[in-house]
Structures are given as C-alpha cells and as structure tokens.
Design a protein around this motif. Structure first.
Motif: not given
Length: 943
Positions: A675-677, A684-685, A688-695
């Motif tokens: 969200g901050a990104a 880019a962030t 990568s971060e939304s992918e990790r969070a969703l997984a």
C-alpha cells in the motif's frame, strides 16, 4: 427469490442462498418480512427490535442495522421510504406471509383445499431470532389451528357445560382449546404448559365445561403430601361413592373405587409446586381404569411416559389487543381511542401478551391514562401490584405471578434465572457451560428453566420474556447484586470474545463474526458495565477482543468511543490487551478527524511510542507484532509536511521484527508495504509485496486479508497491462470480502473490475456491472455506497464519450461533511472529464482547480495522478500540447507508470494526435521535479 422461516431461516436468491449474519440483522429481516411489500415505520422497528436495552440513538442504530442487512441481501430487497423501511418482495415469496394470506382466504370462503395448501407450507416450527417475536409465533399457531379445523371439516360437538358459567368471556385461545380437545381424544395424559399468567387454568376449566364427566382438582392450595387428599376431595364432591362397611380406606383407594368403570377426565390444575407428587398421582390415576384421562396444567412437564403437551404461549397480538381493550372498557367505561391505539399496542407487547399481566395493566386504567401505564411499566412490578380482591394470591400481582415459579426453583435455577437476565441477547447454548461456570452453577440449570417456562430455547440460544427478565433484574437490584452479576457477565464475555477473536484472522473468520454479531448487545452491555465500574483495564481486555471484528465491520465510530472510554495513559503496560488498546489510541491520535489537528507534539508522541514498542516486544502476539511499524508509520505522518515531504512516509520494519512476526502479521506487513509503495509510485515494490501478501493470506485462509491484498495486486497488474489477470484477481477479491465489510467498500472492489473491463474494451460488460453496482447501492441506501455507484456510472459514460450522462451521474452525488479529500478530488476530476466531453472548458478548469487542492491535501497520490490525467485532458482539449504532455508525464511519475489503457488516457492521445505540430502557444512548463505534488505549483498547468 424466496424467504423461508418455517423449519429454519433461509434466503434463496437467483445467485444461491444468502447468509444473514447476526441476531440484529435476522430480527430486522423477520420484522420487515412480516409486512413484506409495505413500509414498517422506524418507530415500530425500533420497538420490536429492541424491546429491552434500546440503544441511545435507536434511529442511528437502525440505520446501521439496515445497512448491514442490505449487504447480506440482493440489491433492492430493502428500501428506504419516508418514515421507515420496506422489504420489497411479494408476500407470496415469504412463507409465513403466504401462509397467513392462504389461511385468511380459506377462512373467508370456508375453503378446505386452500387450508390444506396453507398447511403444506408449515414444514417445521417457525424460526425466530429470539425474544420480541412471540407475538408472531402465536399468530401463526392460531392460523394453523384455523387451517387444521377447516381441513378436517369435522368440528367437535360441544357437550353441555358441567361447571358453573364463567364470569368473563374467553378472548382468543380457540386454537389451543381445539388442540386440547383433540389431544384428549388420542392421549390419556395431556399437560397444558406455559408461563405464569398465560391462562392455563382458564383453558383447562373451559375444556372441562364441554365434557360430560370432568372433575377439576385445584392443587394450588395443596402442600407437600396433600395431593391425594385434594384429589379425593374433588372426586368425592363430583362422584357418588357407595357406602362400605369396612375400615376407612386411603384417599387413593377411595378415588379408585369412585372412577372404576367410568369415563372421566380429571383436571389436575397448578401442578408445578408439587410436580413430583402430581406426576405420581397422575400415573396412578391412569392405572386405575382405562376410562380415566388426566388433563394437567403446569409450568413444567410432569415427566411421565406418554405425556402429550399443548404449549400455551402468550396471546396472539390481535387477541391480546382485544383483551386489553375489553378490560379497559370494563375499568373506565370506554375502549382505547384511536389516538391511544399505538400506546395500547405497545403496552400489550411490553407485557409479552400474557393475559394476566394484560388484565392487571388494564385495571389500572380506572385511575391512570394509558400513557402513564406505559411509562409505569418501566417498574412494572410496582405498577401491577394490585389485582382483583377475590383472585388467588398468586394471581393478584405481577410479582406474585412469577414469585409462584421462583419459589419452586432450586438455588442453582435461581442463580441461572438472574444470570440470563443480564444477557440481553440471550445465551448461546455452546456458551452456556462457560457462562454457568462463571457463576458456579451447572449449565443444566438453563434447560431446567426452559422446562419451567421461564426461558425459551430457540435456534441454539436461551432467551427470556421481557417480564421474566425484568423480574430477574429486580431480584438482583433488591439483593444488591446487579453490578456483581453484570461484572461477572462482562468477565465471561471477555473470555469468550478473546477465544473467538483468535479465529477472526484465518479461515474461521465468518463463523467468528457470526458469534460477535449474535452477541452484539451482550458485548455492548458488558462494555457499559465495565465503564460504570470504572474498570479501564477490564474494559481494555474486552475491547481487545472486539477490535479486529469491529474493524472488519468498519464500526469506526463505535471503536473510537470505546477506545476513549477505556484507555489510560498512566496504566502500566504489563499485558497484551493494554498494549494493543493503548497503541490503537496513540495511532488514532496521529490521524485526527477531517478538518482537525493532532493534539500530540512530536516529542510526546515519540516518548509514548517508544514505551509501547518496548511493551509490544515483551508481550508478543499477531497484533503486537504490528505495533512498532504502525506507530512509526503514524509518527512519520504526524511529522510530515505538505507537498513532496508527505511522500516520505513508509512502513519501516526491521529484519528482526519481520522474522519474529507470526505468518498472519507478516502478511499484513507485506500488504502495508504494498500500500505504501502504491502511494509513492514504487511499482516494483507494489508488485513484489502484493504478490507475497496475496500468497500468504491465501495459504492462511483469511478471506478479509485475501480481499485486501487482491485489490493491491490488481492495481499492479493493471499498470503492467496484464488486464485479464487483474480482472480475475479483482473478481476473486470481491467474492472474498462479500458480507464482511461495508457495502461501499465492497462496491469499490466491484468498481475496480468495471475499470478493468473498460480498459479491455468490454464496454457492455462494464455497463452491466455498473448497473448492478447501482442496484446494490440503492438497496444499501448509504451516502457512500450511492456516491461510489454514481462515480462508477460516470466512469462508464466517460469511456463511452457520453458527456451529458457522465455529468448527470456526477451531479447525483451528495457529499456529507467529513467526506474524504480523495473522494472529493476524484469526483471533481470526473466532473471535469464530463465537462471536457461537452466542450465546456472553463467549467472544467474550475473543477480541476478544486480537485487539485483536495488531492494534494489527501496525500493519496494515485488520486493526484487521476487529477493530473484530467488536467492533461483539459490541456489537450484547449490545444496546449506541451502542458498536456507534461501533465501526462507527471501523472505517470506520481503513479509509478503510465496507465495507457485508461479510456480517458486514450481520449487524450487521440486529441493530441489531431493537433497540428506547431499549434501550441503555451509557455515553458513547471520547473519542479515530476513527482512534485504541490498544488500551487501544479496549478500553473491550468493557467
């Protein structure tokens, strides 16, 4: 679309079954369904939904409840009307109303076939959410009896009366009388069950009058050991016994001699205080002769094999109203006037439709107005303290009526009754052992109170009639125990809430929320009890259990008030609940209400933040793991200035903090990073971060977290041009959060899918979804939901090039005070786009000036990018190529990438392509970095 209450609650829609969570929403659905298709007034809804412990602001509470019910039902089912709300379904689609209408038609025409059609709908006991709907059950039972009589088409012949004529006429209870007579033809022991004052004796005597050979045995005066004496005395008066020359026989032997070879019904009236002896006597009587039948009246079953029951609940509303009116006329010479109709009906409802209580209240109309009686019911036991002089002692006052039952209770049952009185939502059967244990009694005591007609058990909850509950509270007050019991109830609810709160962050979320919904009034009452006791630590423990459920339900106002009531900056940070609640209070202080300013200085904030961070590490949990990064985030927001400086805030987590955090907490941190990104344009962030969070949320099985992370993931996929994937993720997100959060939040997710469809060129599908959003918003009725729907419609019309329709949609939006800056900026940017399509350039520029100011104030940089896109459109429409290109570049820099498939972006490029190469006349651009969001500097693009 059909709503079913017979045999359990079910709501069938075109899309499958809908789930209506929580007692409050279920009660509202049932109350609206009873009058399906017509408006139910706000006042009537409030009185029926909260017969006890009404909220401080019933209208606001009702609006909140309506909003939550609308989220659970299909669009358009619940509508707002002047003065109330309406369930917009056909009466034939609600089984209970269809049943009532069929019975009414059958009775009017004497149609047995129509009666049988009605009875076919009765597939099980009628479902109700608990107290407050006994009147409906009584109504339906009355209708069923009428239908059964018509269907049988064989009315029972009346026998000549064998007992003295009654002093007053019987009002209502025809169905119950028929049921008693019917049971006596098939069963030898029939017990009329019901609470005190329901009229059991009246019906038993009325039944006896119609029988050729019946004897009434009055057991109320009988003490222990005197049951057979009473029976023998009654039999001796009613049956001639031949003289014998032998020694005196026992009472039982003389009764056996009297009934031998006879067809006789023995009425054992008022068995509850000598229930064991009465049961033994009834069993002995039945063994004396095959012609003996027993009709008993009791507040509890006799417990004999083969015992048949006729449950005598409160009077149906129409009969209760008629009884009250008749007795008022007897007392003062006239029935209630038209102007008194509402207050008379309210009195009857507050008295639970109990005939004796109604008669006692009506008798007071000789000296009091009905309004005074209504007010006096706040202390009903004082008001109804005088009855007919010649009536039995137990029927002379309302208190004596329940005292008669109280005197028969064991110590544990008396405790259980008083316990139930401090649970306004009732007690869930699975929670009963823990509740009972908190008061050192066995949970079986609650079932015993059901047997004694002092509690009901429906849909897995123990509930009370209002009169019995008031009696229990009155007992507590008289003994000085009310606060102690309320405090103990608060303690056990705190423990239960803590247990269910653990399931809120995972696959058990929906079941956990259902528990919190079902106990909403209990939990609110518990918070009040702790506040009255000035127990802030206890309040913090309970609020800790409510924080996440209330946050998911978006009950921000309730949270804000509760946090203010329980926080104590001077309290030692020596347990996890205190740390969490105090951290929430500090976090909120950094984000004041719109238009306000934080009262905290950076130094004070830093000191308190440091203490809370250290305490969070001493008391690790899924929530305290978030305290340090969130408080640092809030601190950065508090310290940030306007303009570009505001873009420096971010979620700061150390490697050690992240590694120590549980999986759910790590998933939240990944989501916050994403969200901050998104807000800083770091694509880019964001990816990568939304992918990790969703997984992670998917693996954990948390539907709320999955929905939250999915929305961010879809935003990144759109910027990457992976639109089909974005649509799949967005639709999955919408499915995940449906029924969890507010309708406006749900519609925001649905609107994201509309935007993706427009980018894919699937305009017809986008329009169809926008229309569905409009229907859902209309059904919800909240300002935010309607505003979201209007903005979605405007988006579709702008993409279609229809400026008039887009502008009309935007103009439908009514903004309340306190609406977020980003929404106001979004609305004004959308208005500007519509105006540009209509070549109304000056009006568009003025809209963009206000949009730019509000967007910069919001610190929501995707919104800033949206406004810059509209500014680029204005420049393109007015032939200012260089400024248009600069605005597009700034929008891309702020967002982190150019959203080239956005329909308005495409429109701008088409306009720029049509401009001559040497057409521009504007001056040089703005000499600031492309990421600058200073409103004054960016305004130069509109000069």
């Amino acid at each position: 679309m059909r709503v079913r209450f017979f045999g359990g609650l079910s709501v069938a829609t075109d899309d499958g079954d809908a789930v209506v969570p929580g007692r409050g929403q279920q009660s509202l659905l049932l109350r609206l369904a009873v009058d399906a298709g017509t408006t139910v007034s706000t006042r009537a809804l409030a009185e029926d939904l909260w017969p006890l412990d009404a909220p401080d602001d019933p209208r606001a509470a009702l609006q909140s409840l309506v909003s939550r019910l609308r989220r659970a039902l299909p669009a358009g089912w619940v509508s707002s009307t002047p003065g109330g709300y309406r369930l917009d379904v056909d009466r034939r689609d609600v089984d209970v109303t269809h049943f009532q209408d069929l019975v009414a038609e059958a009775r009017s025409a004497g149609d047995a076939d129509r009666a049988r059609e009605a009875l076919a709908l009765w597939t099980g006991d009628v479902w109700t959410p608990g107290e407050g709907f006994d009147w409906l059950v009584r109504d339906l039972l009355e209708d069923r009896a009428h239908a059964e009589r018509l269907a049988a088409a064989a009315p029972a012949p009346e026998a000549p009366p064998a007992l003295p004529a009654p002093v007053t006429s019987l009002i209502g209870r025809g169905d119950e009388l028929d049921a008693i007579r019917s049971r006596l033809t098939t069963d030898r022991l029939v017990t009329i069950l019901g609470p005190g004052g329901a009229g059991k004796t009246t019906l038993a005597v009325e039944t006896a009058r119609a029988l050729a050979d019946a004897i009434v045995v009055e057991l109320a005066p009988a003490a222990s050991g005197e049951v057979w004496t009473a029976i023998a005395g009654a039999v001796g008066r009613g049956v001639r016994v031949r003289e014998t020359s032998g020694p005196p026989s026992t009472s039982a032997e003389r009764v056996a001699e009297a009934v031998a070879g006879r067809e006789v019904v023995l009425v054992l009236d008022n068995c509850e205080h000598v229930s064991r002896e009465a049961a033994d006597a009834a069993l002995t009587l039945l063994g004396m002769s095959g012609g003996v039948r027993v009709l008993a009246t009791s507040r509890e079953p006799l417990g004999i094999p083969g015992e048949a029951f006729v449950d005598l609940g409160p009077l149906p509303p129409a009969d209760a109203d008629a009884l009250f009116a008749r007795r008022v006329r007897s007392a003062r010479g006239s029935e209630p006037s038209v102007d008194e109709h509402d207050v008379a009906a309210r009195i009857v409802r507050r008295l639970d439709g109990l005939p004796l209580a109604i008669e006692l209240a009506a008798a007071r109309s000789r000296t009091l107005t009905l309004a005074e009686i209504d007010t006096g019911l706040d202390d009903r036991f004082a008001l109804l303290s005088r009855g007919p002089r010649l009536s039995s002692e137990r029927h002379r006052t309302l208190r004596a009526l329940i005292d008669w039952s109280w005197d028969t209770l064991t110590d544990d049952e008396r405790i259980a009754l008083r316990v139930a009185a401090v649970f306004p939502d009732g007690i869930g059967a699975p929670d009963a052992p823990q509740v009972a244990g908190a008061f050192d009694v066995d949970a079986d005591a609650f079932d015993a109170l059901v047997d004694r007609s002092l509690l009901t058990r429906r849909e897995g909850r123990f509930r009370m009639l209002e009169t019995v509950r008031e009696y229990g509270l009155d007992r507590l007050r008289a003994d000085g125990d009310e606060e102690r019991y309320r405090r103990a109830a608060a303690d056990v609810l705190t423990d239960l809430a803590a247990r269910w709160e653990r399931d809120v962050r995972g696959p058990g979320l929906r079941a956990a929320l259902a528990w919190f919904d079902a106990n909403d009034e209990n939990l609110t009452a518990a918070l009040r009890a702790l506040a009255r006791a000035d127990d802030r630590r206890g309040g913090a423990r309970l609020l800790r259990g409510l924080l996440w459920p209330w946050a998911i339900r978006e009950r921000s106002d309730d949270l804000r008030r509760a946090v203010a009531d329980v926080t104590d900056p001077a309290a030692p940070l020596d347990d996890e609940p205190t740390v969490v609640v105090e951290a929430v209070a500090l976090f909120a202080a950094a984000f004041p209400e719109p238009g306000g300013a934080s009262a905290l200085s950076p130094d004070v904030y830093l000191a308190r933040r440091t203490a809370l961070e250290e305490a969070a590490r001493r008391h690790p949990s899924e929530v305290t793991a978030l305290v340090p990064p969130l408080l640092r985030l809030a601190g950065s927001v508090l310290a940030a200035g306007d303009g570009d400086a505001a873009r420096t805030w971010h979620v700061d987590v150390t490697d050690a903090e992240f590694e120590a955090a549980p999986p759910w907490s790590q998933a939240i941190l990944h989501t916050l990073h994403a969200g901050a990104a998104q807000n800083t344009g770091d694509t880019a962030t964001l990816g990568s971060e939304s992918e990790r969070a969703l997984a992670m949320f998917t693996e954990i099985g948390d539907p709320w977290g999955t929905g939250f992370a999915s929305q961010l993931r879809a935003e990144w996929l759109v910027l990457e041009g992976r639109l089909d994937e974005a649509l799949d993720v967005t639709d999955h997100s919408s499915d995940a959060i449906r029924g969890l959060s507010s309708v406006s939040d749900y519609l925001q997710q649905r609107a994201q899918a509309v935007g993706i469809l427009l980018r894919l060129g699937r305009d017809d599908e986008a329009r169809a979804r926008a229309d569905e959003i409009a229907r859902l918003a209309e059904a919800d009725g909240s300002v935010r939901a309607l505003a979201q729907a209007a903005m979605t419609a405007a988006h579709v019309e702008v993409a279609a090039g229809n400026g008039e329709a887009a502008l009309a949609a935007v103009e439908r939006i009514t903004l309340e005070p306190g609406f977020p800056d980003q929404f106001v900026a979004w609305r004004d940017a959308q208005r500007a786009q519509a105006l540009l399509l209509l070549d109304r350039h000056e009006e568009a520029r003025e809209a963009l000036r206000t949009a730019l100011t509000r967007a910069a104030q919001s610190r929501d940089f995707p919104i800033v990018a949206t406004v810059l896109l509209a500014i680029a459109g204005w420049n393109a429409a007015t032939g200012r190529r260089l400024h248009a290109e600069e605005a597009l570049a700034r929008a891309a820099a702020v967002r982190g990438a150019a959203d080239v498939r956005d329909p308005f972006h495409v429109w701008i490029r088409e306009r720029l392509a049509a401009l001559p190469e040497d057409s521009t006349t504007e001056g040089p651009g703005i000499r600031t970095p492309l990421t600058d969001v200073d409103a004054e500097a960016l305004a130069a693009l509109l000069d």
